[in-house]
Motif scaffolding. Structure first.
Motif, mmCIF file in Angstrom:
data_model
loop_
_atom_site.group_PDB
_atom_site.id
_atom_site.type_symbol
_atom_site.label_atom_id
_atom_site.label_comp_id
_atom_site.label_asym_id
_atom_site.label_seq_id
_atom_site.Cartn_x
_atom_site.Cartn_y
_atom_site.Cartn_z
ATOM 1 N N SER A 61 2.730 3.270 -5.335
ATOM 2 C CA SER A 61 3.126 2.377 -6.426
ATOM 3 C C SER A 61 2.921 0.911 -6.042
ATOM 4 C CB SER A 61 4.590 2.632 -6.801
ATOM 5 O OG SER A 61 4.980 1.786 -7.860
ATOM 6 N N PHE B 185 8.397 10.715 2.521
ATOM 7 C CA PHE B 185 9.420 10.180 1.620
ATOM 8 C C PHE B 185 8.925 8.938 0.897
ATOM 9 C CE2 PHE B 185 13.507 7.992 0.677
ATOM 10 C CZ PHE B 185 14.155 9.027 0.004
ATOM 11 N N LEU B 186 8.172 8.092 1.606
ATOM 12 C CA LEU B 186 7.764 6.802 1.034
ATOM 13 C C LEU B 186 6.374 6.815 0.414
ATOM 14 C CD1 LEU B 186 9.186 4.244 3.638
ATOM 15 C CD2 LEU B 186 10.156 4.928 1.443
ATOM 16 N N ILE C 210 11.953 6.029 -6.594
ATOM 17 C CA ILE C 210 11.266 6.535 -5.407
ATOM 18 C C ILE C 210 9.825 6.958 -5.702
ATOM 19 C CG2 ILE C 210 12.351 8.798 -5.720
ATOM 20 C CD1 ILE C 210 11.689 7.191 -2.311
ATOM 21 N N TYR C 211 9.438 6.923 -6.968
ATOM 22 C CA TYR C 211 8.026 7.007 -7.373
ATOM 23 C C TYR C 211 7.334 8.298 -6.964
ATOM 24 C CZ TYR C 211 9.021 2.021 -7.803
ATOM 25 O OH TYR C 211 9.599 0.819 -8.116
ATOM 26 N N GLY C 212 8.040 9.395 -6.999
ATOM 27 C CA GLY C 212 7.354 10.651 -6.711
ATOM 28 C C GLY C 212 8.339 11.789 -6.562
ATOM 29 N N GLY D 95 5.148 7.873 -2.307
ATOM 30 C CA GLY D 95 5.128 7.433 -3.707
ATOM 31 C C GLY D 95 5.317 5.934 -3.832
ATOM 32 N N ARG D 96 6.204 5.391 -3.015
ATOM 33 C CA ARG D 96 6.441 3.944 -3.074
ATOM 34 C C ARG D 96 5.213 3.179 -2.575
ATOM 35 N NH1 ARG D 96 10.602 0.282 -3.853
ATOM 36 N NH2 ARG D 96 10.390 -1.598 -2.617
ATOM 37 N N ILE D 97 4.565 3.688 -1.553
ATOM 38 C CA ILE D 97 3.341 3.043 -1.061
ATOM 39 C C ILE D 97 2.294 3.050 -2.174
ATOM 40 C CG2 ILE D 97 1.428 3.246 0.580
ATOM 41 C CD1 ILE D 97 3.529 4.593 2.505
ATOM 42 N N VAL E 215 2.331 -5.313 -0.002
ATOM 43 C CA VAL E 215 2.482 -3.857 0.102
ATOM 44 C C VAL E 215 3.373 -3.456 1.277
ATOM 45 C CG1 VAL E 215 1.298 -1.662 0.471
ATOM 46 C CG2 VAL E 215 0.350 -3.324 -1.127
ATOM 47 N N PHE F 189 15.598 11.200 4.267
ATOM 48 C CA PHE F 189 14.585 11.787 5.145
ATOM 49 C C PHE F 189 14.996 11.695 6.609
ATOM 50 C CE2 PHE F 189 10.354 11.894 7.251
ATOM 51 C CZ PHE F 189 9.863 13.071 6.701
ATOM 52 N N TRP G 217 -1.323 10.631 -1.460
ATOM 53 C CA TRP G 217 -1.039 12.077 -1.532
ATOM 54 C C TRP G 217 -2.236 12.885 -1.052
ATOM 55 C CZ3 TRP G 217 3.859 12.580 -1.697
ATOM 56 C CH2 TRP G 217 4.653 11.705 -2.437
ATOM 57 N N VAL H 279 8.315 14.222 -4.342
ATOM 58 C CA VAL H 279 8.672 14.556 -2.960
ATOM 59 C C VAL H 279 9.934 13.805 -2.550
ATOM 60 C CG1 VAL H 279 7.960 14.436 -0.538
ATOM 61 C CG2 VAL H 279 6.294 15.090 -2.288
ATOM 62 N N GLY H 280 9.899 12.486 -2.759
ATOM 63 C CA GLY H 280 11.045 11.671 -2.384
ATOM 64 C C GLY H 280 12.260 11.968 -3.243
ATOM 65 N N ALA I 8 6.785 -1.941 0.339
ATOM 66 C CA ALA I 8 6.757 -0.473 0.383
ATOM 67 C C ALA I 8 7.510 0.061 1.597
ATOM 68 C CB ALA I 8 5.321 0.046 0.399
#
Lengths: 397, 397
Positions: free
Chosen positions: B286, B279-280, A322-324, B282-284, A236, A279, B309, A326-327, A240
């Protein structure tokens, strides 16, 4: 080929620009090695392990549990095509997965780059022939056969001279389906602010070749709390956080060294929406403006001439991995336009762990972020999903 | 004190929650040292240097050029007040600057924490007396005397037991102007995912004390290309990238270790808009969902229970020290609400280098980002500039 109608396919292109392959020849190379990167085949016949990150190779972990299981999704193009069909992806721009050819002995580098790039070209050409040949002859095609594949080439960065790399960049322009190159962050071994890279930047700029910058090396394990953290949290922290920061450091070093001032038409595509660049761009800009090495007494900056924000708008494309929301919104905001952000999946990495055969969570998360941020079927969503890639990489669809 | 009218002051509170001091006693402590952190007084009488980052202490750099010049802006509260007046800041919540008491010998830690926190309380109380005393007596006041100062306390983290730290957290509740604590990322020396920190999290939670999490250690120099990069780019890479990533790693380790599951009412304020967390995130999320250590065969996550989140929305506040609209909007978006983001300056760091005596670029950049993103004088801008801090930290204004 605007007259094409593709059964059960979206009415607009969906292009995956972040999708990796390990051609069979490359897997054999990894199998021949015993240090990172390598493939370990357990003697009991259980599934092979791919150990590509130094953080994966902890001596305290048995070899058959290090890294990740490797299967034919890494090399079999038919599995790539099945993955594309499952997710309505019409076109993939494949690239060799990390660590590319970074570790190849100097004297073998040119050979390996040529072999890998020719392998990629052949894969693309075979798929193209299936699709267009099938269509022109009116043959009934399997759904897979409507898809197109393009590729980013690999570079012989360990070769004895940068000119060898520049030559391969020129040769790639003669290959019909190659649309750029993929590179890691180590360059010739000293990072991307190394002045010895200038002939390579010059070759990329003069041939208008996009460079896809992708992380691999992460950060020193100590940054995460050492081996103990790896044992507690697996991949992770390195994946990540280490990966995105590695990309950010690399492109920031290019920026600080004036690469974008010297090569104003250089175009790079940053993995994972720029790591953290959108960011942190403001903080980078502020730190430069407050750094005594860069600011003369009168207040004039003697470091990089172009602002980070302009580099984002003029030299940088970002993937949408970027999985979201926000990003993703920050990426589009940082890029200055929805036209510089491109959909990707990171296939075959991040497969579902629940054993289900349905859509991949890692893909749907990114897809939902695009639809959620801009509206499903909106012009902005279509641009990110494929329109931008078609335009920027000159793809047929 | 709603009846107060402050001449030439904004009609709404502007609160700086990220502003540091080194009390005189602390500077003397640094002067007594010869390893990082320390202050070097050149024998030729030229300006003292503050060497607090290990990356500052390169043996290849003469001592009189290491680190940064240190002057009375670091300790003189009147200069803090002048800075506040210059930028229309009505209230500051001061905190000891890094590396706080991390390096203090175990047996001295409790003493130093008490001394520093009492120093901070005294500074706040003196200023409060000036303002309210002056007002109640109808005396004519200097403009400076209308300002208020509160503080985040320092913790004796190197003390022999976590209970000593917990005791100081309780004692801080008896000090009228203390409004939380500031902490670095090392915790008791092993990072913030150390289970030995649980008594400290429990004390913070039960006393409803906000913890301001601030970077100091950055990343290993190797992450940036070693000494050569420091020599070329000064502090840019460690400060612009190392600091934010350090914060992100620290809070992610807390998250992965389940701290926010075990202490659901813990409140932390993250420096520099969370480092890169918004920013990260979502990646965390995932990476956790795709980590075999955290996902059982059925697909159930056995790692952290709360989503990143939700941690952002329930446990985390972010400062607005991000130097641009892109990052600020992402911070607000990630925080889930404009009500969780708070203005700060990072004073006395990042002073203007052009010798001008006007407003500081580092402050106006952050101010402009707020006004640009939400509109000058808008409710959202006022909330970020001060309203949120007044509400969350229970400040008088």
């Amino acid at each position: 080929m605007a007259e094409l109608t593709k059964p059960q396919m979206p009415a607009y292109p969906i292009v995956d620009i972040h999708t990796h392959v390990y051609p069979e020849s490359y897997l054999n190379l990894l199998r021949s090695r015993t240090t990172v990167p390598y493939i370990y085949d357990p003697p009991d016949g259980s599934r092979s392990r791919l150990i590509i990150l130094s953080s994966d190779d902890s001596p305290s972990v048995p070899k058959e549990k290090r890294g990740r299981p490797v299967d034919s999704t890494y090399s079999d193009i038919n599995l790539k095509l099945s993955f594309m069909r499952k997710h309505n992806i019409t076109t993939s721009v494949i690239s060799l997965a990390n660590p590319w050819l970074d570790f190849v002995p100097a004297q073998d580098a040119a050979h390996w780059a040529e072999q890998i790039n020719n392998d990629l070209e052949r894969i693309c050409a075979e798929q193209y022939a299936k699709a267009t040949g099938g269509i022109s002859t009116g043959n009934k095609l399997a759904l897979n056969e409507y898809f197109f594949i393009y590729a980013f080439g690999a570079l012989p960065l360990s070769a004895p001279s940068a000119n060898i790399v520049a030559n391969e960049i020129s040769r790639l322009k003669t290959l019909k389906f190659l649309r750029g190159v993929i590179m890691g962050t180590s360059g010739l071994g000293k990072g991307l602010d190394d002045p010895a890279l200038d002939p390579i930047w010059a070759a990329l700029e003069s041939t208008q070749t996009i460079m896809f910058l992708h992380p691999h090396y992460g950060l020193p394990n100590d940054a995460f709390g050492g081996v103990e953290a790896t044992e507690r949290y697996g991949h992770v922290l390195p994946l990540a956080l280490g990966f995105p920061l590695e990309t950010t450091i690399a492109v920031t070093r290019m920026y600080l060294a004036g690469v974008f001032d010297r090569f104003p038409k250089l175009s790079i595509l940053l993995a994972h929406s720029g790591g953290t660049l959108p960011f942190l761009a403001g903080r980078i800009e502020s730190c430069v403006a407050h750094e005594r090495k860069f600011v003369e007494n009168g207040g004039d900056v003697v470091g990089p001439q172009k602002s980070v924000w302009n580099v984002l708008k003029e030299n940088i494309y970002l993937d949408a991995v970027i999985y979201g929301e926000v990003g993703l919104k920050a990426a589009v905001h940082g890029a200055g336009s929805v036209d510089r952000v491109l959909f990707g999946t990171d296939h075959p990495f991040f497969p579902p762990l629940d054993g289900n055969d349905g859509e991949w969570l890692s893909v749907t998360t990114n897809r939902k972020a695009i639809d959620g941020a801009f509206g499903a079927e909106s012009d902005a969503a279509k641009a990110i999903l494929g329109g931008n890639a078609v335009r920027i990489l000159h793809l047929e669809n």
